[in-house]
Scaffold this active site. Structure first.
Site, mmCIF file in Angstrom:
data_model
loop_
_atom_site.group_PDB
_atom_site.id
_atom_site.type_symbol
_atom_site.label_atom_id
_atom_site.label_comp_id
_atom_site.label_asym_id
_atom_site.label_seq_id
_atom_site.Cartn_x
_atom_site.Cartn_y
_atom_site.Cartn_z
ATOM 1 N N GLU A 1 0.612 -1.171 -0.017
ATOM 2 C CA GLU A 1 0.069 0.012 -0.005
ATOM 3 C C GLU A 1 0.872 1.226 -0.108
ATOM 4 O O GLU A 1 0.430 2.274 -0.579
ATOM 5 C CB GLU A 1 -0.836 0.093 1.072
ATOM 6 C CG GLU A 1 -2.171 -0.863 1.184
ATOM 7 C CD GLU A 1 -2.065 -2.422 0.962
ATOM 8 O OE1 GLU A 1 -0.772 -2.707 1.807
ATOM 9 O OE2 GLU A 1 -2.666 -3.095 0.739
ATOM 10 N N PHE B 1 -9.310 -2.944 1.091
ATOM 11 C CA PHE B 1 -10.308 -2.522 2.169
ATOM 12 C C PHE B 1 -9.672 -1.297 2.502
ATOM 13 O O PHE B 1 -8.538 -0.988 2.588
ATOM 14 C CB PHE B 1 -10.402 -3.477 3.104
ATOM 15 C CG PHE B 1 -11.115 -4.845 2.734
ATOM 16 C CD1 PHE B 1 -12.455 -4.946 3.031
ATOM 17 C CD2 PHE B 1 -10.589 -5.714 1.794
ATOM 18 C CE1 PHE B 1 -13.110 -6.034 2.832
ATOM 19 C CE2 PHE B 1 -11.320 -7.067 1.612
ATOM 20 C CZ PHE B 1 -12.518 -7.043 1.985
ATOM 21 N N HIS C 1 -11.745 -5.135 8.486
ATOM 22 C CA HIS C 1 -12.592 -5.285 7.168
ATOM 23 C C HIS C 1 -13.817 -4.467 7.333
ATOM 24 O O HIS C 1 -14.668 -4.382 6.600
ATOM 25 C CB HIS C 1 -12.881 -6.563 6.557
ATOM 26 C CG HIS C 1 -11.731 -7.307 6.145
ATOM 27 N ND1 HIS C 1 -10.717 -7.986 7.014
ATOM 28 C CD2 HIS C 1 -10.983 -7.532 4.877
ATOM 29 C CE1 HIS C 1 -9.892 -8.390 6.508
ATOM 30 N NE2 HIS C 1 -9.980 -8.247 5.152
#
Ligand SMILES: Cc1ncc(C[n+]2csc(CCOP(=O)(O)OP(=O)(O)O)c2C)c(N)n1
Ligand SMILES: Cc1ncc(C[n+]2csc(CCOP(=O)(O)OP(=O)(O)O)c2C)c(N)n1
Ligand SMILES: [Mg+2]
Ligand SMILES: [Mg+2]
Lengths: 321, 353, 321, 353
Positions: free
Chosen positions: C60, C83, C127
């Site tokens: 990320e 997510f 999540h």
């Protein structure tokens, strides 16, 4: 009683804990031989050795993540971020690994992260941040922010002895500017607010470096009786003390140094608007840094950080309301 | 160094230097339990009894079974999402695993965390977080503590091929290498990260990196449970004797979709077919048959155990909502991880078993 | 006009932008051949190729950091977090590199980060997160959060055409549950609030998935006239619209799904307590998730997330005030 | 591959294959300007005219000068905190640099960011953030854009030995390797990360890692400006011709403290003494003298330039506080980075110079 600077008080708490509890361990960049960027651990290696005062690689995620690992097998790591700003690089380990551990599986993570924070000396956008609100918004992390030498020591003792992750916000600008009497030996300051000066016409709610600013700004406001509430702890937040001040003063100015939006001050103001509404005799006024990176150049920085003048003005206006 | 292939599993029939027959049966049992529990859980999922999504490790059973079996009671593990056999070996009863999947009160996290995100702190395990491979740093930190206290203990964690692309992989490998820590990193190379094949994840097999961090890297047949055990046993003894970390690359294949919803259209049929021939359970079963073990009886026993466990879990309550806001913080004393089971005969008593 | 789900509206905006502007590029884990974890980019590779719909490594920080690099040399990257929770791993690049770039050196970073967020389907602690407040507290990042299919498309078009970093909060629980008419072709929805239902006795201020909750909860409150204000944009925050609703309704319930402390709702409540105080006829009531990780098990999750019942109750109490 | 040592700098006297005499003088001038500007800035700091802290690159001038000189006008750079010569070469006037250090209105960031945290976007440079080595990913992303658009351009960034421990180093190296991007990573190994020596930062020299990411890694004498140029020129041509990234390890020494306040007690006197003999400015000066260049005149010119620049900056105003809250967001059209100067004769015109 000994007179110490805010910085000496932090060093003293660390030294006492290293002496008192062999599980305590200091980890960070340049904290060893060098004694840390701000010399908080100066001389520690000589007394405690380079394993308990550990120079780490330049890797914040690893510092937090490894500290979590050490904590769950029985150590008491105290991590130093060289500047609070760099916690952004260890953010995931802090909020997702450390912060959620106990709720998810009942496993305690006794861990302290020391965060030299705040501006006021031309640190610029990356050496002036006040990231406490990020931790407040992340469940499972306690957050404390001393404004005096005594509280710096007492809160750090309590943080190290707390079985949870605690972010210890130490304001760089207070390191050498704040001096005070500090009781001898180990003492724990509770994670509650403190009335820095009692008053009845208006209360300024603040913490960290803003406490001195608030005291100075309200020392003589045309004779008004202004209370200054030093939160000291942001998580847990001492709602009772806040609402008590509000009920006695009815007018509130909330001051924090962080960027305004979603800051600690926003939470305090929202709390008051919901639970202290009936006691209010005026709007809940906020003073904070506007939503800009903290600029480097002295005139620009001074125009952005909340100072005595802005707090004075906010209080004057509200008193006149 | 980086590519020493671990010694191949001992020939099918015949003695194993470190595994007695009972151990070899235990390894098989752990794999059978993993496969059986996951297959049952999958059908419970299809029946709507398992909330959220469901991940399994079909075809990878040997990786967690073989590695966990080499760990001592006082060692510490961070178990990942394809590693159910490790929980079984550390001593988590199947009924608690089913309850965990179903979000029931009796689950390891009592419904607070989901499916594979668990670890029993009383058995020396830290439950994984979703963020991959964050647990590599937690394992590294545990190993750091062992080193600081001079304890002959070891930490182990698993992680996938895809997660090697993340910064935490590097920070953990580098830190462990610099401090020569007693940690074992098991890279579970199952050919895919969700839908992403290896060639989009790295240009060079990550096992090659171990040397660049200053420690051993070995590649193992991840579908041979005894080879996994051998490699891990060696890595552990290196670790506890001050030899530093080891990166074990377990080469295997994710035979099911990433999660229950994934039809894995992106995986060539041939690839699956080819790997089917290397099924780790079949392989160990052949071995045991050749050694004269009544494998069918073993299977029957495992199935009965799973039936009973599933029934027990299904009869258990969902968590009560009182107290749902409690436990964000620890109120009492911080209690460190406890010891797990260590059934390998090499640990004598079998540790805390 | 075409009827689309919230998810189809997002796909449609992405497709239109990829067709309209060759600078637009999609980056993320499994967004290519696979079409993304939620199938938002399903079929895109066939039309646009795997270079413009790029499967990235599982990283990320790299996704955000590389997108910044691509943006400053003229591309318009749209990043997908698989997510929203995983932005914690790219947090530093987002807040320190992307967010502060233009203020520091006048260099624009046209970049969109799509964040599938929120709970309601047993996603568990990792999540189900709603991290928008973290971005609101970090200067230099715009934040939008659509609640309807039309706004999902219009806000995404506007976000991709905006010359700044924009966090696009797309609520997973709305993906397939929310359907609506969406104008044909490209249209930009302004980053302002929208009155979802006008009213005069009380206003519920909310955004994202909480808008439907608020509408349902207040559809029939013993005949009370309840306004629902859908913020749509959190940065910039439409203070004028908020204060206008407050002045017309005098009673306010602020609802958001994120953990309560320092959430977007705290900022909205604090704003009202300061600038809308004189219009208030009662406390500024907040409904949000308490400060716990979002639990996995359905009964626990339902007890934590703000739902129709809690909003109803809050409105009833305040109406009776 | 990982340890090919770059070709040594061409013999002291004699031609250089790629550098004309004017180029070699330019390189020296860039180093003299860097050293002179930083020494002047340091005394301004001591006089309280430079707020905050002050970092310099004394002894490392060849690293930024040599590498930046090999970059074309259309290339893009992320310049770090010991790399002032790169700004000089890209075309930032010394007066703006002084103004930057002093937080004046005429500074590159007009007082918004401090000391070395700047980059002139009109000259193809992105100013660094403090978080190290974040800019590696920005450079990687710029290279990714060049590759996607099929442009023969290259991105380059510098970073220190210490910052290789951070996850972003890995994510950038891995991404660049997987996508074979036209990016040059210059690892500035100056023996220390603040007070931390190399052996606490990594177990194996990071240049060894390049091979494990699938691209070239070369070690260069970072105190020889022409060797730095050679290695970077080769890396750039490899990059723009589709050969992928290069990791260049420039071996050098941080001759001053980490920042103005640091007395570097932790550095052995002998180490400093030994490196003093390898001073990059002296080295190039010898070379030029042997080539018959009047170096003293060059020095005099540079000194005069610096005097004038410092005076100009000192006479400039501090930024006005109006508008201090503006510019958090871009209001108009997003304007990408512009081209920088590229004085090397190899680029003909000298690019946008
Ligand atoms: C930091 C992070 N980003 C994204 C995800 C979403 N995600 C879950 S599993 C997965 C693939 C993991 O692949 P690999 O590491 O090979 O493990 P495997 O599932 O193949 O065992 C992804 C991308 C995640 N869990 N963590
Ligand atoms: C992520 C991060 N953590 C900590 C720091 C504080 N810090 C500033 S410079 C420095 C040392 C950097 O060493 P190196 O990468 O070798 O660069 P050098 O200063 O030696 O050129 C540190 C720790 C930082 N800038 N960034
Ligand atoms: Mg995988
Ligand atoms: Mg260095």
């Amino acid at each position: 009683m000994a007179t110490m600077t805010y910085l000496q008080a932090i060093s003293s708490a660390l030294r006492d804990e290293l002496r008192a509890d062999e599980r305590v361990l200091i980890m960070g960049e340049d904290v060893g031989e060098f004694g840390g960027a701000f010399k908080v651990t100066d001389g520690f290696v000589a007394e405690f050795g380079s394993e308990r005062v550990m120079d780490t690689p330049l890797a914040e995620s690893a510092i937090i993540g490894c500290a979590v690992g050490a904590a769950v097998v029985g150590l008491r790591p105290v991590c130093e971020m060289q500047f609070a700003d760099f916690i952004s690089c260890g953010f995931d380990q802090l909020v997702n690994v450390a912060g959620k551990m106990h709720y998810r599986q009942g496993l305690a993570v006794p861990l302290v992260v020391r965060l030299p924070s705040g501006g006021g000396f031309s640190g610029g956008p990356f050496h002036s941040q006040n990231p406490e609100a990020l931790f407040m918004h992340s469940p499972g992390i306690k957050v404390v922010a001393p404004s005096t030498a005594e509280d710096a020591k007492g809160l750090l003792h309590a943080a190290i002895r707390d079985p949870n992750p605690v972010c210890f916000m130490e304001h760089k600008h207070l390191y050498r500017r704040v001096k005070g009497d500090v009781p001898e030996g180990v003492f724990e300051t509770p994670f509650t607010a403190r009335v820095a000066r009692p008053g009845s016409d208006l209360v300024v709610i603040c913490y960290g470096a803003m406490v001195d600013v608030a005291l100075e700004a309200t020392a003589d406001l045309d004779g008004a009786s202004v209370e200054v509430l030093d939160l000291r702890s942001l998580v847990p937040l001492d709602e009772e003390a806040i609402l008590d001040s509000v009920s006695r003063c009815s007018k509130v100015v909330v001051v924090d140094e962080a960027n305004m939006t979603c800051a600690a001050g926003a939470q305090v103001a929202a709390l008051i608007a919901e639970k202290g509404f009936e006691d209010l005799d005026g709007p809940v006024v906020r003073v904070a840094s506007p939503d800009v990176p903290i600029p480097f150049s002295p005139p620009l920085e001074a125009a952005v950080l909340p100072g005595v003048e802005r707090v004075k003005e906010a209080c004057r206006e509200l008193l006149a309301y | 160094m980086a590519t020493d292939i671990a010694a191949p599993a001992s020939v099918e029939v015949g003695e194993h230097e470190h595994l007695q027959l009972a151990d070899r049966i235990w390894l098989h049992r752990a794999m059978l339990l993993m496969r059986g529990i996951e297959e049952r859980a999958m059908s419970l999922y299809r029946q709507g009894k398992v909330p959220g999504s469901f991940y399994d490790g079909f075809g990878q059973e040997a990786v967690s079974a073989g590695a966990a079996f080499a760990m001592a009671a006082e060692d510490r593990l961070c178990i990942l999402h394809r590693d159910l056999a490790a929980h079984v070996i550390r001593g988590v009863p199947p009924a608690r695993i089913f309850a965990q999947y179903m979000g029931r009160a009796a689950g390891v996290t009592a419904g607070r965390d989901g499916n594979v995100h668990f670890g029993d702190r009383h058995l020396g395990c830290v439950g994984m977080v979703s963020m991959l491979p964050d647990m590599m740093l937690v394992a590294t930190g545990m190993a750091m503590a062992f080193r600081l206290r001079g304890e002959p203990r070891c930490a182990l964690t698993w992680f996938g091929d895809g997660s090697t692309s993340r910064g935490d992989f590097h920070e953990a490998m580098n830190w462990a290498g610099v401090q020569k820590l007693p940690v074992v990193f098991v890279l579970e190379n199952n050919q895919y990260a969700y839908s992403t094949p290896l060639d989009k994840q790295f240009a060079v097999d990550p096992v090659e990196r171990a040397a660049a961090y200053g420690f051993a890297g070995v590649t193992v047949d991840g579908n041979d449970v005894e080879a996994m055990f051998d490699a891990t046993r060696e890595a552990r003894s290196r670790a506890v004797s001050g030899g530093g970390p080891t990166l074990i690359e377990a080469v295997t294949m994710r035979m099911h979709g990433h999660a229950a919803h994934d039809d894995m259209k992106y995986v060539p049929k041939e690839q699956v077919a080819e790997w089917k021939l290397r099924d780790p359970v079949d392989r160990q079963e052949k071995r045991l048959r050749a050694l004269g073990v009544d494998v069918d009886e073993l299977r029957a026993g495992v199935t009965a155990e799973i039936d009973a466990a599933a029934a027990e879990a299904l009869s258990g309550p969902m968590p009560s909502v009182e107290g749902v806001l409690e436990g964000v913080f620890c109120e009492g004393e911080a209690e460190p991880l406890g010891d797990g089971h260590a059934p390998w005969s090499g640990f004598g008593s079998g540790g805390a078993a």
